[in-house]
Structures are given as structure tokens and as C-alpha cells.
Design an enzyme around this catalytic site. Structure first.
Site, mmCIF file in Angstrom:
data_model
loop_
_atom_site.group_PDB
_atom_site.id
_atom_site.type_symbol
_atom_site.label_atom_id
_atom_site.label_comp_id
_atom_site.label_asym_id
_atom_site.label_seq_id
_atom_site.Cartn_x
_atom_site.Cartn_y
_atom_site.Cartn_z
ATOM 1 N N CYS A 240 1.977 6.523 3.337
ATOM 2 C CA CYS A 240 2.537 5.522 2.424
ATOM 3 C C CYS A 240 4.009 5.296 2.764
ATOM 4 O O CYS A 240 4.516 4.174 2.728
ATOM 5 C CB CYS A 240 2.435 5.981 0.972
ATOM 6 S SG CYS A 240 0.803 6.495 0.446
ATOM 7 N N HIS B 32 6.767 2.286 2.721
ATOM 8 C CA HIS B 32 7.355 2.256 1.375
ATOM 9 C C HIS B 32 8.389 3.347 1.150
ATOM 10 O O HIS B 32 8.582 3.794 0.017
ATOM 11 C CB HIS B 32 6.257 2.348 0.323
ATOM 12 C CG HIS B 32 5.340 1.161 0.312
ATOM 13 N ND1 HIS B 32 5.738 -0.089 -0.099
ATOM 14 C CD2 HIS B 32 4.041 1.023 0.677
ATOM 15 C CE1 HIS B 32 4.726 -0.940 0.000
ATOM 16 N NE2 HIS B 32 3.684 -0.287 0.476
ATOM 17 N N ARG C 88 -5.596 -2.066 -5.243
ATOM 18 C CA ARG C 88 -4.387 -2.137 -4.412
ATOM 19 C C ARG C 88 -4.292 -0.913 -3.492
ATOM 20 O O ARG C 88 -4.038 -1.024 -2.300
ATOM 21 C CB ARG C 88 -3.172 -2.267 -5.327
ATOM 22 C CG ARG C 88 -1.780 -2.219 -4.694
ATOM 23 C CD ARG C 88 -1.523 -3.329 -3.717
ATOM 24 N NE ARG C 88 -2.025 -2.980 -2.397
ATOM 25 C CZ ARG C 88 -2.050 -3.797 -1.355
ATOM 26 N NH1 ARG C 88 -1.622 -5.035 -1.464
ATOM 27 N NH2 ARG C 88 -2.507 -3.409 -0.193
ATOM 28 N N CYS D 249 -4.456 -0.513 0.610
ATOM 29 C CA CYS D 249 -3.379 0.156 1.359
ATOM 30 C C CYS D 249 -3.984 1.148 2.354
ATOM 31 O O CYS D 249 -3.611 1.169 3.527
ATOM 32 C CB CYS D 249 -2.441 0.908 0.419
ATOM 33 S SG CYS D 249 -1.216 -0.125 -0.399
#
Lengths: 271, 213
Positions: free
Chosen positions: A180, A184, A228, A232
Site C-alpha cells: 500500500c 500511499h 475499494r 487496490c
């Protein structure tokens, strides 16, 4: 609704025209055009339709027990919907688990309505069973609109979920080595033209957490946070996360706690 | 996740901890120990399409970089160097001795972000994902910013043998020079074939490529 949606689409097309005609030196204009497009969309958010559908599902008797979900405890007591989403995920004593809105809905459907929720877990996104869950989540999230995010890590299992989520955030695997954090974990980065929130900061976590469930204009679909996250991981080239699994709740807890104090803005609208 | 993968994940996690032993404090907070984390992983993923839970098995580089607090610490500097050396040793140089292929094909590969997800068909060619993170040809304004701009790459870097070698190594295995680079290891992981790597090289290093105009 239709007139507003039409107005939004006209604005969207205008924004696309700006975008399509842009040159490198017009990047600021392009960014402004996209922002204007997103603002225009908010004016006629089809998510309202999903909120209404979700409210109907909440109140309608269903399942082998022919019961509604009106007795479901989302954390503030049976049947209390207003403000509940702003405090999720949270620890629930009856399941001895930390749950987000979607895993909690599964618990209530099973306990109150006698539904075998495995079918709901296994169903593909975009199919009727998942759409029902997402409509319910949209209704519940809408009842916390404008409330401050206020999740607590006071219970050891809630704290553990946060820490597991944090560890998951940095977990790299697969052919592309993505975690992630690859996308991010830094300020002000983009994939193509898409701005990426830095989930490690309050502002970034809020940008990610407080706007889902959201209506996605590009696909014409209502997406929950579970969907979502699922997409991802698809793009990360990971195997598929199991719906409402601990890992998905852990990442949700990491985002929600980082976003504490920011304002719930669901249901949102996305490109 | 099947039992074998679970054991492998646990093994990798314990390996990471063992190699960091000594001066290092555990990077993770209460309840996120290796056992709890591996248990969570095992219960939370399933096979989809051709993508199986085997992909959760980390190699040494991935395990090291999944703990950024450790990976960026002074205590782990030697380990980071060793990881870079191992990744550099894995680089396969062009078998025909040619650094540069076709920049036009390179542009197509750089544009594509397809491949290797559970919704891609097994016959779907993988793209390079380059524009997702880098500016390359300035005509393409829809580019990401996770990586540095590569516009005018040859003009800025030159076209020497050393530049060719370094650029090949970076694309083939980005971790050969930066243990925890965000960039995928396109050659090492089999994302792109040798000819595709040569085409990407040409996009950056062919004097005729629009990147260098």
C-alpha cells in the site's frame, strides 16, 4: 435528479474537453478542469439512490427468520444508525471481534435474519448480493455525514487491529513488489493524473477513509471501502482479499484511526 | 492460503526478525507480532483467476523492505548493501549484446499498465507501467510522479556504455542500486521479456526517441 445529473454530465464533458486539449504547459488548467468536473459531479450524486435502496433493505423483513435489520447493533445500541458509521471499525463484545460496517452487517444478517452469509462473502462485486451489502453500507454511512470520525483503540483487540493494519500497509509481495505504501506513503504523488493520498497522515487518511462508499462515475457503480480495497490489491498483483476478512478490517482501522477528527463525507463521488 | 504457503510466510517473517536481531527493537506495535500477522494473512486472501496465494510468499528483498523502520536504519545499512548486491548479481545482460531496441515499441510498453492481475487473461502481455509513475515523452501529460522525470534522459545522462549498463540494471532489477526502490523489477520478476527491455531502453536512450528531442 435527472436534470442535475444531466448538468453534471455536461460539466463533465466540458472538463474532458479541457483535459483532452491540454498541453504540457497547461497542466494547472488541466488540474483545475478536473477539480471543476469533480465539483460538478457532487451536485447530482447518484449515491443518493443507493442510500434509499439501503434504507429500504434495512427496514424490510428478509431471510429465513423474515426479520428486518432494525435490531442490528452497529455499536451505539440496537437500531441506532445515526452516527454509528463515524465510530467504525470498533470492537464488538458479542462477536469478540473488531468489525467494519460491512463485516458487522454480515453478523446482523446471520443473527437476526438467519441468512447464510457465506454466499454474500463469496459473491463477486457488482452482483446483486454484493450490491445489497453496499447499498446498506451506503445508507449507514450517509447517516454519519458531517460527523467527526471517532474510532477508539481503547480495547486491546482494537489496538491490535490497528497495528496489524499498519504492518499490512507496508507488506510487499507479488511480481511487482507493491505494498500500500508504494503509492500511499508519500506526499503529493500521482499515478497518471490521479492524486494519491498519503494514508500515513491525518489529511491523507481522511481523503481515503471519509469519502467511501462512493459512486464511481467511470464505471457507474457504487463502491464500498471493501470494494475499494479489493481493487487496490488487484492492481498490486496480490491474490484476492476475502470480503470482510480481518486484513481488510485491519487496514480500515489503520485508515480510520489515522483519520480521527476529520469529517465523514460519505457517500462520496469519484471519477 | 494453503498450509505450505502459511509455513513459508511464517518462515520468511521469522527470518526477517532473526536477521534484524540484536540492537533492533520490534517495529510493530502490540498484537502485530509475526504469528498474529501470518495468521491474519492466511485467513484473509484467496486464489482468483490465475493469481494464487503463493504470491504472498516474500523473497528476502520484499521481507526486508516491508519493515521500513528497520530498512532505513543505520543498523541495517550492511544488510541493504547485501540485498543490492544480490539483486545486481541477478541481472541478465542482453544476450545479443544490444542495449537498444525499437523506441516506438518501447513507448507502447511504457504506456501499458496491463498484466498479471487476477482479471488479466494469462495471454495478456504485461506492460511496463512506466507512465504510471514517470514523465517520459513530454507529449504525454497524463503521467505519474512517484518516480523522477525521464524526459531528455539521454541528453542529461549521455549515451556512454556505463549509462547503458546502469540503465539496463535499473530497469531489469531496480533493487540492484536501491534496496527498497518503489520501482518493480521488470526483468528479474519476468514482467518484461529481454526484447521488451531493449525497447524501453531505446525509448530512453535512442537519440531518435521523442524523449531526447
Amino acid at each position: 435528479m435527472n436534470a442535475r445529473l444531466a448538468a453534471a454530465l455536461v460539466a463533465a464533458l466540458a472538463a474532458v474537453a479541457v483535459f483532452g486539449g491540454a498541453r504540457a504547459q497547461d497542466k494547472d488548467d488541466t488540474a483545475k478542469g478536473i477539480e471543476a468536473y469533480r465539483e460538478a459531479l457532487k451536485d447530482g450524486n447518484p449515491a443518493e439512490l443507493f442510500e434509499m435502496a439501503g434504507e429500504e433493505l434495512w427496514n424490510k423483513p428478509a431471510g429465513p427468520k423474515n426479520a428486518s435489520l432494525q435490531g442490528c447493533d452497529l455499536g451505539l445500541g440496537p437500531g441506532k444508525v445515526e452516527g454509528a458509521f463515524a465510530q467504525l471499525p470498533r470492537y464488538f463484545a458479542d462477536t469478540d471481534k473488531v468489525q467494519d460496517v460491512e463485516s458487522r452487517l454480515l453478523t446482523c444478517m446471520s443473527a437476526l435474519q438467519g441468512i447464510d452469509t457465506q454466499e454474500y462473502v463469496d459473491a463477486r462485486f457488482g452482483t446483486p448480493k454484493k450490491n445489497d451489502l453496499i447499498a446498506l453500507a451506503t445508507y449507514i454511512s450517509g447517516a454519519s455525514k458531517d460527523k467527526p470520525v471517532a474510532v477508539t483503540l481503547a480495547h486491546p483487540k482494537a489496538r491490535q487491529m490497528y497495528e496489524l493494519g499498519k504492518r499490512m500497509f507496508f507488506f510487499q509481495a507479488g511480481p511487482h513488489d507493491f505494498s500500500c505504501a508504494t503509492c500511499h506513503g508519500e506526499e503529493g504523488r500521482r499515478i497518471r493524473m490521479q492524486d494519491l493520498p498519503n494514508i500515513m497522515t491525518k489529511e491523507g487518511a481522511a481523503a481515503g477513509w471519509t469519502s467511501w462508499p462512493a459512486y464511481r462515475v467511470s464505471s457507474g457503480q457504487m463502491w464500498s471501502m471493501q470494494w475499494r480495497l479489493n481493487d487496490c490489491f488487484r492492481q498490486q498483483r496480490f491474490p484476492e482479499p476475502i470480503y470482510a476478512s480481518d486484513m481488510t478490517v485491519a487496514l480500515s482501522m489503520y485508515m480510520a484511526a489515522n483519520a480521527n477528527g476529520s469529517t465523514v463525507a460519505t457517500p462520496g463521488i469519484k471519477r | 492460503m494453503n498450509r505450505r504457503t502459511f509455513c513459508a510466510v511464517t518462515a520468511v517473517l521469522s527470518l526477517t526478525v532473526a536477521s534484524a536481531a540484536g540492537a533492533q527493537q520490534a517495529s510493530w506495535g502490540p498484537g502485530a507480532d509475526d504469528t498474529a500477522f501470518a495468521t491474519m494473512l492466511q485467513a484473509s486472501f484467496r486464489n482468483a483467476g490465475r493469481v494464487t496465494v503463493e504470491r504472498l510468499k516474500q523473497d528476502e528483498t520484499q521481507a526486508f523492505c516491508s519493515d521500513p523502520q528497520l530498512a532505513t536504519s543505520k543498523a541495517a545499512a550492511k544488510q541493504a548493501e547485501a540485498i543490492e548486491a544480490a539483486n545486481l548479481a541477478s541481472v541478465k545482460w542482453p544476450s545479443d549484446g544490444k542495449w537498444l531496441g525499437d523506441w516506438k515499441s518501447g513507448e507502447r510498453i511504457a504506456q501499458s499498465g496491463r498484466g498479471l492481475t487476477w482479471t488479466d487473461s494469462p495471454t495478456q502481455a504485461s506492460g511496463g507501467n512506466c507512465y504510471n509513475c514517470h514523465q517520459i515523452d513530454a507529449k504525454e501529460i497524463s503521467h505519474g510522479t512517484i518516480g523522477p522525470s525521464l524526459h531528455q534522459y539521454r541528453k542529461l545522462k549521455g549515451g556512454t556504455e556505463q549509462v547503458m549498463r546502469e540503465t539496463w540494471a535499473k530497469i531489469y532489477n531496480s533493487k540492484s542500486s536501491n534496496a527498497c526502490s518503489n520501482m518493480p523489477r521488470a526483468g528479474h520478476m519476468g514482467i518484461l521479456k529481454e526484447t521488451e527491455l531493449q525497447d524501453i531502453m531505446a525509448l530512453l536512450l535512442d537519440p531518435e526517441s521523442p524523449v531526447n528531442k
